[in-house]
Design a protein around this motif. Structure first.
Motif, mmCIF file in Angstrom:
data_model
loop_
_atom_site.group_PDB
_atom_site.id
_atom_site.type_symbol
_atom_site.label_atom_id
_atom_site.label_comp_id
_atom_site.label_asym_id
_atom_site.label_seq_id
_atom_site.Cartn_x
_atom_site.Cartn_y
_atom_site.Cartn_z
ATOM 1 N N VAL A 25 13.799 -4.330 0.443
ATOM 2 C CA VAL A 25 12.895 -5.366 0.999
ATOM 3 C C VAL A 25 12.847 -6.763 -0.265
ATOM 4 C CG1 VAL A 25 10.909 -6.224 1.594
ATOM 5 C CG2 VAL A 25 11.784 -4.037 2.591
ATOM 6 N N LEU A 26 12.771 -6.270 -1.307
ATOM 7 C CA LEU A 26 12.683 -7.177 -2.235
ATOM 8 C C LEU A 26 13.708 -7.934 -2.659
ATOM 9 C CD1 LEU A 26 9.691 -5.621 -4.801
ATOM 10 C CD2 LEU A 26 9.602 -7.655 -3.322
ATOM 11 N N LEU A 85 0.667 -1.202 0.075
ATOM 12 C CA LEU A 85 -0.169 -0.024 -0.040
ATOM 13 C C LEU A 85 0.954 1.321 -0.074
ATOM 14 C CD1 LEU A 85 -2.764 -1.064 2.401
ATOM 15 C CD2 LEU A 85 -3.030 -0.727 0.053
ATOM 16 N N PHE A 86 1.999 1.201 0.877
ATOM 17 C CA PHE A 86 2.685 2.483 0.880
ATOM 18 C C PHE A 86 3.434 2.818 -0.490
ATOM 19 C CE2 PHE A 86 3.255 1.512 5.717
ATOM 20 C CZ PHE A 86 2.343 2.480 6.045
ATOM 21 N N PHE A 87 3.873 1.351 -1.100
ATOM 22 C CA PHE A 87 4.667 1.698 -2.339
ATOM 23 C C PHE A 87 3.720 2.109 -3.642
ATOM 24 C CE2 PHE A 87 5.834 -0.277 -6.457
ATOM 25 C CZ PHE A 87 6.947 0.446 -6.683
ATOM 26 N N THR A 88 2.313 1.635 -3.568
ATOM 27 C CA THR A 88 1.549 1.905 -4.724
ATOM 28 C C THR A 88 0.607 3.044 -4.622
ATOM 29 O OG1 THR A 88 1.253 -0.754 -4.910
ATOM 30 C CG2 THR A 88 -0.109 0.452 -5.931
ATOM 31 N N PHE A 89 0.546 3.260 -3.510
ATOM 32 C CA PHE A 89 -0.555 4.572 -3.383
ATOM 33 C C PHE A 89 0.232 5.686 -2.709
ATOM 34 C CE2 PHE A 89 -3.187 0.708 -3.541
ATOM 35 C CZ PHE A 89 -4.097 1.185 -4.502
ATOM 36 N N PRO A 90 0.706 6.535 -3.507
ATOM 37 C CA PRO A 90 1.310 7.827 -2.922
ATOM 38 C C PRO A 90 0.560 8.862 -2.402
ATOM 39 C CG PRO A 90 1.167 7.940 -5.307
ATOM 40 C CD PRO A 90 0.820 6.685 -4.918
ATOM 41 N N LEU A 103 4.324 -15.989 2.248
ATOM 42 C CA LEU A 103 3.319 -16.811 1.010
ATOM 43 C C LEU A 103 2.125 -16.913 1.641
ATOM 44 C CD1 LEU A 103 6.017 -19.389 -0.142
ATOM 45 C CD2 LEU A 103 5.349 -16.991 -0.928
ATOM 46 N N THR A 104 1.517 -16.815 2.793
ATOM 47 C CA THR A 104 0.237 -17.080 3.381
ATOM 48 C C THR A 104 -0.620 -15.843 2.815
ATOM 49 O OG1 THR A 104 0.734 -15.857 5.243
ATOM 50 C CG2 THR A 104 0.904 -17.945 5.363
ATOM 51 N N ALA A 105 0.050 -14.888 2.278
ATOM 52 C CA ALA A 105 -0.821 -13.658 1.604
ATOM 53 C C ALA A 105 -0.404 -13.755 0.204
ATOM 54 C CB ALA A 105 -0.714 -12.394 2.466
ATOM 55 N N ASP A 106 -1.033 -12.966 -0.730
ATOM 56 C CA ASP A 106 -0.929 -12.751 -1.959
ATOM 57 C C ASP A 106 0.091 -11.573 -2.481
ATOM 58 O OD1 ASP A 106 -2.649 -11.183 -1.796
ATOM 59 O OD2 ASP A 106 -3.884 -11.785 -3.470
ATOM 60 N N LYS A 107 0.416 -10.757 -1.418
ATOM 61 C CA LYS A 107 0.905 -9.675 -1.869
ATOM 62 C C LYS A 107 2.523 -9.446 -2.532
ATOM 63 C CE LYS A 107 -2.578 -7.148 -0.865
ATOM 64 N NZ LYS A 107 -3.463 -6.505 -1.942
ATOM 65 N N LEU A 108 3.254 -10.455 -2.357
ATOM 66 C CA LEU A 108 4.548 -10.660 -2.895
ATOM 67 C C LEU A 108 4.336 -10.469 -4.230
ATOM 68 C CD1 LEU A 108 7.449 -10.882 -2.684
ATOM 69 C CD2 LEU A 108 7.347 -13.530 -2.255
ATOM 70 N N GLN A 109 3.656 -11.524 -4.888
ATOM 71 C CA GLN A 109 3.661 -11.226 -6.397
ATOM 72 C C GLN A 109 2.926 -10.057 -6.982
ATOM 73 O OE1 GLN A 109 0.757 -11.852 -8.491
ATOM 74 N NE2 GLN A 109 -0.736 -11.955 -7.101
ATOM 75 N N SER A 110 2.172 -9.483 -6.052
ATOM 76 C CA SER A 110 1.533 -8.228 -6.411
ATOM 77 C C SER A 110 2.473 -7.089 -6.305
ATOM 78 C CB SER A 110 0.142 -7.942 -5.405
ATOM 79 O OG SER A 110 -0.659 -8.769 -5.403
ATOM 80 N N LEU A 111 3.291 -7.080 -5.343
ATOM 81 C CA LEU A 111 4.480 -6.079 -5.113
ATOM 82 C C LEU A 111 5.495 -6.239 -6.363
ATOM 83 C CD1 LEU A 111 5.342 -3.609 -3.662
ATOM 84 C CD2 LEU A 111 6.659 -5.341 -2.103
#
Length: 893
Positions: free
Chosen positions: A207-208, A133-138, A177-185
Motif C-alpha cells: 500500500v505504501l 491499527l492492523f499493522f501497529t497492533f498485532p 491527507l484529510t487524516a494524519d495517519k499516512l505520516q504515522s504509518l
C-alpha cells in the motif's frame, strides 16, 4: 440481463424512498439489497450491467466509512483494532461490515468514475486508519477462546485491493491527507517493524509503495511539514543496530521509496533525506547485509540498491568535468561527440554510497550488485563513465583491491573494464596500467588470469593494442614469464615432475601464450621483439602440451612472416621427432603448415628444410596402421584419425607443389612419387602379395564415382580395407588435379530430408570449419555430398602426373583374398578413371610435357607382370598413344 434489470428497478425504488426514510431504515434497505447485487454479480461471471452503479458505489462506500468510524470512535487503539476485525471479517453468516467491504471491493474494480465516487466518500482516510491499527497492533491471546486466529486472508486481500485501487489516483491521495495517519504509518514502519503484526508487513509495504508512486505536491508538503522523513531516518538508525539486516532493509526500502518517487515532483524529501544523514544510514544498513544467504532479504536489499542507483541521476545541476584524454585512442572515438542524453549522474553523494560498499565489503552478492549498478549507469548515458571516472575514479580505485574480492566478482569486474573498450570505444590508459601492474605482481593467480583474459579480449579488438601493450612493457613481461615457464617444462620433461602445473597455473600459461599470439598477429614489430628476446627456442617447448599448442603454433606462424626457414625447421623437425602415438600433435602441426604454405614464398623454405622427406616419413611411420584388425599402438588410435593424418600429409605435399615448378621438379627428380607409392602401399589396407591374380569375368561394372557412393553414401556393406583404399585413391585423385590442398570436400553437412542419418557412416571430416570435427579414436562420422556428383563436376585436367604414377602402382594392390570379384571390379573402375583423366587436351599436354610417361609405363609393367592381362593392355595402350605424341626418346624406345 433480466436479473440486472430487476435489480435496477429495485434500486430506483430505493432511491425514490430513501429521502422519506429514517437513517436506520435506509441503511437496512441498502444492506438487504447488497446480497442480491452480489448474487447477480457471481451468476454473471463478474460482468455488471447496472445503470446506477456510481450512485450505488457512493452509498455503499459512505455506509462502510460510517461503520468504520463508529467502531473506532472513542476506543483505545487495541480495542478499536479488535472492533474493526469483528466488523470486517466474515463469521458464519455474512455480517454487515463484511458485506459492505465485499461490495466496495467489487465496485472498486469497475471503472474510473465509480472509483471516484468511492474515493469521494471519505473511505481513503478511514481505511488508512484501519491499516495503521492492523499493522501497529498485532493480535494477542484472549482468555475466552485461546489464541485469536490470524486475520482472515480474504478480508485482508479485499482491504488491500481497495486501497491499492484508491491510492493510485491523485484524488485518492488528496483525500488521504484529510487524516494524519499516512505520516504515522510511515514512521511506524521505521520504528515498530519488530513489534508490528507480522501478517500485515507485506500488505502495508504494498500500500505504501503505491501511495509513494502517486505522490502529489500537497502530499510532499504534508510529509515535509511533519518531518516525516527526518523522524523515520532517526528511527531507522536505531533499528539498524538491533534488527536483523533483512528486516531493516524491508523497513528502509519503504521510506526510500517516498524519497525517490517524490523527486520528479519536488526535491524537498530528497533534501530532507540528505540533510539528516540518509546516505550514511543506507551505507550502514547495506554493510550489515554482508553474509546474507542468497534468498534471505535479497528483494529489499536489491530494491534499495536499485533506488540508490536511480538517485545518482537526481540533482539540480549538471556535473561539469573536463578530463584529459590520454592518447592514443581508437580511430572512431571522439569525446566531443559524447553528448548527454539526459540520464546523467548529478548526485555524487548517492554514488559514493555504492562505491564505499564495494570498497568495504567482500560479500559476493553486494559487490556483484554494485558492479551491475555501475554498468547500468554507464548504459543510461555514455558520458556517465567519464563523469564518474574523472571525479570519484571508481574503476581506477577498484582495480587496487579487486584481488581481495571473490572470484566471480573478479570476473564481473574485468568484464566491466573490458566493456569500456568494447562498448564505449575508449582506451582507459590509467586503468590499464593498474591492470598490468596486477599481472606483474601476480598476488592472486586467479585474478592475474582474469585480468589477462580481459586484456586479451581488448587486444583482439584493434591492432592499436599491439603497440600499446608493447610500449607499456606488457609484451616483455609476458615473454619473461613464458621463458621461465618453458625452462621449468624443459627441465621436467620425461620426469615425474612433468605436468605438475595444474589448474589456474596451467590456464595462466595458456592465456599468456594466447596474449603473445594476439600481440604478434599482424605486428611484424612485435614478432621481431619476440625473436630479439631469443624466445623462439622457448616458445617451441610449449608445442608438446595440447592445451598450449594452438597459441604456440599461432606465434610460430607469425615468426614465419620474417623467417620462413626458421618456422619450417621447427615444424618439420617437430613432425619428424614425434612418436607414432602423437597423432594429435602431427595433425596440429600439419594444419599449421598448410596455413603457411598458402603463401608461395614459403615453398622454397619448405623444400630446403627437407619438408617433402619429412612428410613422407610420416607415411613411412604408419606402416600397418590401416590393417584389419589393427594392432599395437594403432588399435588405440582408431582408423579415422589415421586417415585424417594421411589426408593432411598429402595435402601438405600438394600445397608445396602447387604452382611451383622448382618443387615439382625436385619431387619428381628425386623419385618421391615412387616413395609415396611405397609408403601408401605399406599402410596395411593394400594387398602385399607379389603375384597378380587371374582375371575374372565380372558380373557387373561400376564407375569409380559410383563405387565411392556405394562405399560411403549407401547401406551396401563394404569391407573396411576397401573403404580405406578408396579414401586414399580419392586423395590421390584430388592430388592429380592439384586441388587436394584446397579441398573442402570433407566438410560435414546435415542430411537432407529422407536421407539416412550420418551417424553410422565413416570417413574423414574437414578440420577448417570444425576444429574438433575429426573426433578422436572410434568416432562416428557424418555423411557427405554425393561422390558421383563430385566426380562429374569440375575440371578433370591433370596437374601432377606423378600422382597418376602412384595410382598405377597401387592398382594391383587393390585386392583382398575372399573378395576377388569386388577387388577386380574396383580395379577396373580405377583403370577406367585413369583413362578418363587423360582424355582432355590439357591433360594430354601436361602428360606429354612431364617427362613421366616412361616412368608410368614402367609402373604399368611392374604392376602387371603378365603383359597379356587385360588391365595391363588397356593402360599401356593409353600411355603408348600419349608417348607417340611426345618427344621422349626413352619412351619411344
Amino acid at each position: 440481463t433480466l436479473q440486472w434489470e430487476t435489480l435496477g428497478r429495485q434500486f430506483v425504488e430505493y432511491e425514490q424512498m430513501a429521502p422519506f426514510l429514517i437513517p436506520e431504515e435506509q441503511q437496512r434497505r441498502l444492506l438487504d439489497f447488497l446480497p442480491l447485487f452480489l448474487k447477480a454479480w457471481e451468476q454473471s461471471a463478474g460482468v455488471i450491467v447496472f445503470p446506477n452503479i456510481q450512485l450505488l458505489a457512493s452509498e455503499v462506500s459512505k455506509l462502510l466509512t460510517k461503520e468504520i468510524k463508529r467502531n473506532l470512535n472513542g476506543k483505545p487503539a487495541e480495542e478499536a483494532r479488535l472492533a474493526l476485525e469483528q466488523l470486517l471479517q466474515q463469521k458464519g453468516e455474512a455480517e454487515d461490515g463484511h458485506l459492505l467491504l465485499k461490495s466496495v471491493y467489487l465496485l472498486s474494480q469497475t471503472d474510473l468514475r465509480t472509483m471516484c465516487n468511492i474515493v469521494g466518500s471519505g473511505l481513503p482516510a478511514a481505511l488508512m486508519q484501519c491499516l495503521y491499527l492492523f499493522f501497529t497492533f498485532p493480535l494477542k491471546k484472549t482468555s475466552d477462546d485461546g489464541e485469536t486466529s490470524e486475520d482472515d486472508g480474504q478480508t485482508q486481500e479485499m482491504l488491500v485491493k481497495i486501497m491499492l485501487n484508491m491510492y493510485r489516483e491523485e484524488q485518492g491521495i488528496e483525500e488521504l491527507l484529510t487524516a494524519d495517519k499516512l505520516q504515522s504509518l510511515i514512521i511506524a514502519t521505521a520504528s515498530l517493524w519488530d513489534q508490528c503484526s507480522h501478517s500485515w508487513k507485506v500488505p502495508t509495504g504494498r500500500v505504501l509503495r503505491t501511495i509513494s508512486k502517486a505522490q502529489t505536491k500537497n502530499s510532499i508538503v504534508y510529509l515535509q511539514a511533519v518531518d516525516c522523513i527526518k523522524i523515520a531516518i532517526q528511527n531507522l538508525f536505531k533499528l539498524a543496530d538491533t534488527l536483523p539486516a533483512c528486516d531493516v532493509c524491508e523497513a528502509a526500502s519503504i521510506v526510500l521509496c517516498f524519497v525517490k518517487d517524490s523527486y520528479p515532483v519536488s526535491s524537498a524529501l530528497l533534501t530532507e533525506f540528505e540533510n539528516n544523514d540518509g546516505y550514511q544510514l543506507l551505507l550502514k544498513i547495506l554493510l550489515r547485509c554482508e553474509g546474507l544467504q542468497q534468498n534471505e532479504g535479497n528483494p529489499y536489499l536489491d530494491e534499495i540498491l536499485d533506488m540508490l542507483t536511480c538517485l545518482t541521476t537526481c540533482g539540480k545541476t549538471e556535473l561539469k568535468v573536463s578530463g584529459n584524454i590520454v592518447h592514443p585512442q581508437l580511430p572512431h572515438f571522439d569525446f566531443e561527440q559524447t553528448r548527454s542524453s539526459g540520464m546523467t549522474v548529478k548526485n555524487l553523494q548517492a554514488f559514493q554510497v555504492l562505491q564505499s560498499i564495494f570498497q568495504k565489503s567482500n560479500d559476493q552478492h553486494l559487490c556483484g550488485r554494485i558492479l551491475e549498478a555501475i554498468g547500468t549507469i554507464w548504459a543510461w548515458d555514455t558520458v556517465n563513465f567519464f563523469l564518474l571516472e574523472w571525479t570519484l575514479q571508481p574503476i581506477n580505485q577498484f582495480t587496487d583491491i579487486i584481488h581481495f574480492k571473490p572470484h566471480p566478482i573478479q570476473v564481473q569486474f574485468f568484464r566491466l573494464v573490458e566493456s569500456i573498450v568494447l562498448d564505449l570505444s575508449y582506451i582507459p590508459h590509467e586503468i590499464l596500467k593498474k591492470v598490468q601492474y596486477l599481472i606483474k605482481e601476480n598476488i592472486m593467480p586467479f585474478c592475474t588470469l582474469t585480468a589477462l583474459r580481459c586484456l586479451l579480449s581488448m587486444t583482439k579488438k584493434d591492432l592499436l593494442f599491439s603497440d600499446i601493450f608493447r610500449d607499456s612493457g606488457l609484451l616483455g613481461l609476458l615473454l619473461a614469464l613464458l621463458r621461465k615457464q618453458a625452462k621449468i617444462l624443459r627441465k621436467s620433461a620425461g620426469t615425474h615432475l612433468h605436468g605438475l602445473e595444474k589448474g589456474t597455473e596451467k590456464e595462466l600459461n595458456a592465456v599468456m601464450l594466447k596474449m603473445v599470439s594476439a600481440l604478434t598477429v599482424g605486428s611484424v614489430r612485435n614478432t621481431v621483439v619476440l625473436k630479439d628476446y631469443g624466445m623462439v627456442p622457448y616458445i617451441k617447448i610449449f608445442l608438446d602440451d595440447e592445451c598450449y599448442r594452438s597459441a604456440t603454433l599461432s606465434i610460430l606462424e607469425q615468426l614465419s612472416v620474417i623467417n620462413y626457414e626458421e618456422y619450417m625447421s621447427i615444424i618439420i623437425g617437430a613432425l619428424c621427432s614425434s612418436t607414432q602415438g602423437e597423432l594429435h600433435l602431427k595433425l596440429d602441426l600439419l594444419k599449421s603448415l598448410l596455413r603457411i604454405l598458402e603463401s608461395p614464398k614459403s615453398h622454397s623454405a619448405f623444400r630446403t628444410c627437407s619438408g617433402f622427406n619429412g612428410l613422407l616419413s610420416l607415411l613411412s611411420d604408419m606402416e600397418g596402421a590401416l590393417q584389419d584388425p589393427p594392432s599395437g599402438v594403432w588399435a588405440e588410435v582408431g582408423q579415422n584419425c589415421i586417415l585424417e593424418l594421411v589426408f593432411y600429409t598429402l595435402q601438405g605435399i600438394t600445397a608445396a607443389l602447387h604452382l611451383d615448378p622448382v618443387n615439382s621438379n625436385f619431387f619428381q627428380r628425386n623419385g618421391l612419387f615412387e616413395k609415396m607409392a611405397e609408403d601408401l602401399s605399406s599402410l596395411g589396407c593394400f594387398w602385399t602379395q607379389a603375384e597378380w591374380q587371374i582375371p575374372l569375368t565380372l558380373e557387373k561394372t561400376r564407375t569409380f564415382g559410383e563405387f565411392l557412393n556405394a562405399a560411403f553414401c549407401s547401406s551396401e556393406p563394404f569391407p573396411v580395407w576397401l573403404k580405406n583404399c578408396i579414401w586414399i585413391l580419392n586423395f590421390l585423385d584430388l592430388m592429380v588435379k592439384g586441388t587436394l590442398h584446397l579441398e573442402t570436400y570433407f566438410k560435414e553437412r546435415k542430411p537432407e530430408m529422407g536421407e539416412a542419418s550420418g551417424d553410422d557412416k565413416e570417413g574423414p571430416q574437414a578440420q577448417e570449419e570444425h576444429p574438433d570435427a575429426f573426433k578422436r579414436p572410434g568416432n562416428k562420422l557424418p555423411s557427405y555430398v554425393s561422390f558421383s556428383c563430385r566426380w562429374e563436376m569440375g575440371d578433370c585436367a591433370i596437374v601432377h602426373p606423378g600422382a597418376v604414377c602412384v595410382m598405377v602402382r597401387l592398382l594391383p594392390k587393390l585386392y583382398k583374398e575372399g573378395h576377388a570379384q569386388l577387388s577386380q571390379e574396383i580395379q577396373c573402375a580405377v583403370v577406367d578413371h585413369i583413362q578418363s583423366l587423360v582424355k582432355s587436351e590439357k591433360s594430354r599436354q601436361v602428360m606429354c610435357g612431364s617427362g613421366l610417361l616412361s616412368t608410368i609405363i614402367t609402373s604399368c609393367q611392374d604392376a602387371f607382370r603378365n603383359e597379356s592381362h587385360p588391365l595391363h593392355l588397356r593402360l599401356t595402350r593409353v600411355f603408348e598413344k600419349l608417348a607417340s605424341q611426345a618427344i621422349e626418346p626413352d619412351v619411344l624406345r
